[in-house]
Enzyme design. Sequence first.
Site, PDB file in Angstrom:
ATOM      1  N   HIS A  64       0.813  -1.221   0.000  1.00 19.22           N
ATOM      2  CA  HIS A  64       0.000   0.000   0.000  1.00 19.22           C
ATOM      3  C   HIS A  64       0.846   1.270   0.000  1.00 19.22           C
ATOM      4  CE1 HIS A  64      -3.244  -2.884   1.395  1.00 19.22           C
ATOM      5  NE2 HIS A  64      -3.601  -2.441   0.211  1.00 19.22           N
ATOM      6  N   ASP A  88      -9.998  -3.261   0.341  1.00 23.63           N
ATOM      7  CA  ASP A  88      -9.575  -3.444   1.740  1.00 23.63           C
ATOM      8  C   ASP A  88      -9.302  -2.112   2.438  1.00 23.63           C
ATOM      9  OD1 ASP A  88      -6.708  -2.793   1.039  1.00 23.63           O
ATOM     10  OD2 ASP A  88      -6.964  -4.632  -0.109  1.00 23.63           O
ATOM     11  N   ASP A 139     -18.561  -0.458 -11.252  1.00 27.52           N
ATOM     12  CA  ASP A 139     -17.491  -1.008 -12.079  1.00 27.52           C
ATOM     13  C   ASP A 139     -16.525   0.125 -12.485  1.00 27.52           C
ATOM     14  OD1 ASP A 139     -15.944  -2.196 -13.964  1.00 27.52           O
ATOM     15  OD2 ASP A 139     -17.564  -2.551 -15.405  1.00 27.52           O
ATOM     16  N   GLY A 140     -15.274   0.010 -12.061  1.00 30.27           N
ATOM     17  CA  GLY A 140     -14.285   1.051 -12.324  1.00 30.27           C
ATOM     18  C   GLY A 140     -14.098   1.321 -13.806  1.00 30.27           C
ATOM     19  N   ASP A 157      -5.752  -0.467  -8.044  1.00 27.90           N
ATOM     20  CA  ASP A 157      -5.409  -1.440  -6.999  1.00 27.90           C
ATOM     21  C   ASP A 157      -6.315  -2.652  -7.176  1.00 27.90           C
ATOM     22  OD1 ASP A 157      -4.738  -2.828  -4.770  1.00 27.90           O
ATOM     23  OD2 ASP A 157      -5.471  -1.356  -3.327  1.00 27.90           O
TER      24      ASP A 157
HETATM   25  N1  SPD Z   1      -1.440 -11.705  -6.248  1.00 34.59           N
HETATM   26  C1  SPD Z   1      -2.363 -10.740  -5.827  1.00 34.59           C
HETATM   27  C2  SPD Z   1      -2.179  -9.388  -6.385  1.00 34.59           C
HETATM   28  C3  SPD Z   1      -3.275  -8.548  -5.844  1.00 34.59           C
HETATM   29  C4  SPD Z   1      -2.970  -7.127  -5.838  1.00 34.59           C
HETATM   30  N2  SPD Z   1      -3.994  -6.318  -5.221  1.00 34.59           N
HETATM   31  C5  SPD Z   1      -4.242  -6.554  -3.888  1.00 34.59           C
HETATM   32  C6  SPD Z   1      -5.140  -5.548  -3.251  1.00 34.59           C
HETATM   33  C7  SPD Z   1      -4.530  -4.953  -2.041  1.00 34.59           C
HETATM   34  N3  SPD Z   1      -5.127  -3.729  -1.687  1.00 34.59           N
END
Ligand code: SPD
Length: 284
Positions: A64, A88, A139-140, A157
């Site tokens: 992050h 998340d 939906d983005g 993300d």
């Molecule tokens: N292998 C998983 C890659 C996922 C990337 N995004 C995860 C979200 C975290 N905020």
Amino acid sequence: MKKNKWFIEEYQGSLSMGFKYNKVLFEEQSPFQHIKIIETKDHGNMLINDNVIMTCDRDEFIYHEMITHVPLFSHNKPETVLVIGGGDGGSIREVLKHQTIKKCIMVEIDEVVVRASRKHLPKIATSFDHPLLELKFEDGASYIADKKNQFDVVIIDSSEPFGPSKALFGDQFYRNVYESLKEDGLVVAQGESMFYSLDFQKSLLKRVQKFKYRTFYNYSNLSYPNGPWSFLLASKKYHPLKDFSKQRVKQAKLDFRYYNNDIHQACFCHPQFSKKSLEPFCNL
Ligand code: SPD
């Protein structure tokens, strides 16, 4: 006697990675994916979508901080930021630490991820009630389709390039991202592993050839297959190294756990095999 329980993620049908866990805290099938949160033995609570690890308490700060502070400190004055995905809450938590931010819009397709994270990932989902946040469940890819010249930074993300996030890796989507950015805007997207997904990385670079600067930057974490992972960065105006100001990072006085001036500069270095392979499509 307590039985050993392991969550095993299989990757590309070629390797697997296991985490020992104590119990399942949350499990639900949403209209988009299967969502599970487990309490692991040594890695804190862990979010898993469709059997793929998204984040966990122990190392989430790495991902992050790297998906947010690298682009936000590459831009001169980021004020309006769009986060696509990021259910998340870890990315918005970091974006909203920046004093320059006037508005952060987060567009997440799956309301269940946010609901589950608020309850079971309280260290990550800290900022959903922040006054500068506008949270939308849609939906983005559709959201961005009619946006013109609005954002300083777009952060994608997402989960893997299949399932609910597939559209976020397409050609049309990146054309729309380009249009949605201001003339000095930049975009960052989760970019998989240089060791397993070089062809995928090349295909993503081909989608951003209209941007002045484009490259991948690298980092390592504990919960994605075999550690090394990457982000795509494409910028209309700012060079993420030549226009980067160490002074601005210092003055921001943010309490980083992973990101710092050295990491910002080092993460753009590539080992020879990936450099050679990606170079024809990069410009830095
Ligand atoms: N292998 C998983 C890659 C996922 C990337 N995004 C995860 C979200 C975290 N905020």
